[in-house]
Design a protein around this motif. Sequence first.
Motif, short mmCIF file in Angstrom:
data_model
loop_
_atom_site.label_atom_id
_atom_site.label_comp_id
_atom_site.label_asym_id
_atom_site.label_seq_id
_atom_site.Cartn_x
_atom_site.Cartn_y
_atom_site.Cartn_z
N TRP A 280 44.38 -8.77 -16.62
CA TRP A 280 43.70 -8.26 -17.76
C TRP A 280 43.33 -6.65 -17.81
O TRP A 280 42.60 -6.32 -16.70
CB TRP A 280 42.64 -8.92 -18.34
N LEU B 64 43.03 -4.51 -25.49
CA LEU B 64 42.81 -5.56 -24.54
C LEU B 64 44.46 -5.81 -24.11
O LEU B 64 45.29 -6.31 -24.97
CB LEU B 64 42.22 -6.77 -24.80
N LEU C 297 47.49 -7.79 -21.69
CA LEU C 297 47.71 -8.78 -20.64
C LEU C 297 48.94 -8.43 -20.00
O LEU C 297 50.07 -8.15 -20.44
CB LEU C 297 47.52 -9.98 -21.30
N TRP D 159 49.44 -6.82 -25.99
CA TRP D 159 48.13 -6.03 -26.20
C TRP D 159 47.84 -6.40 -27.52
O TRP D 159 48.65 -6.84 -28.45
CB TRP D 159 48.23 -4.71 -25.97
#
Length: 233
Positions: free
Chosen positions: A100, A129, A131, A136
Motif C-alpha cells: 500500500w 491510496l 495498492l 488507486w
Amino acid sequence: MNAPTGKMFCILAALTAATAAPLAQALDFSGSATLTSDYVFRGISQTQGDAAPQLGVKAALDSGFYGALWGSTVDYGQALGTDAEVDLVAGWNKTLAERWNLDVNLTRFTYPGTRQPVNLDYNEVIATLTLDQRWWTMLGWSENVLATGERGVYVEVGAKFPLSDRFRFETVAAHYDLDDAYGASYSRAQVSAIYTVGQVDFRASGHWTSDSARRIFPGVAGSRLEAAVSWNF
C-alpha cells in the motif's frame, strides 16, 4: 485574506517547513516536461481544446515529505486575463505494509495575471491510496472549490493494466460533487494507452463526461481525445 484561506496557507507553510527541516536527509529531485494536444482536468478542457506545454518539478525527502511545482498554459477567455496555471504542492508520501502507498497533499491552484477583482486561486486537500502500484482511489476536498467560495468533493478510482514493460492501459472513473457551488455534479471516465521509451511517455486518452458537465461547463466538457508526450527526469 479570509479565515479559510489563511488557515490553508498556515497548513501549506507548515508542510513546507516540515519538508525543508530535516536537512540531513537526502533530497530526491524529479520532474516532467509535457506537450499535450488539450489540457484536460477532471474531464474539462482548460485550453478550449488547444495544445498546452506543461512543466513539473518535485523535491522529496526520505521521510516522505515533498514539495512540488507544476505549471501549464490555460485559456479561459480574454476577459479573465490569465493564460497560465501554477500549482504549489506540499505533501507526504509513504509505502505502508509493502503493498500500500498513501499520498496526502495540499495543492494550491493559482492563476497568475488574472484581472482584478476576480480571484481564481483556491486550495484542495488530496489523498490517494494505491495498492500494488496498480489500483488507486483518490479523494479531493475543497472549501472553496474552483474559487466559488463553496465546498466541492472529488472522488476517483483508477487502475493500470500493464501489457509489457513498455505498454500499459489506464482507466479512471470519477464523480465531482459541485452541488454547493453550481447546483449540480457530474461524473467522468477516462481511458489512456501509454507507451514508454526510456524516459519518454507517449499517451493517447479518451475523456467522457456526463451531460451535467456540459451544463456546468458549456463548450469545454463532453467527449474528447487527447494526445501527449512527456519526458520524465
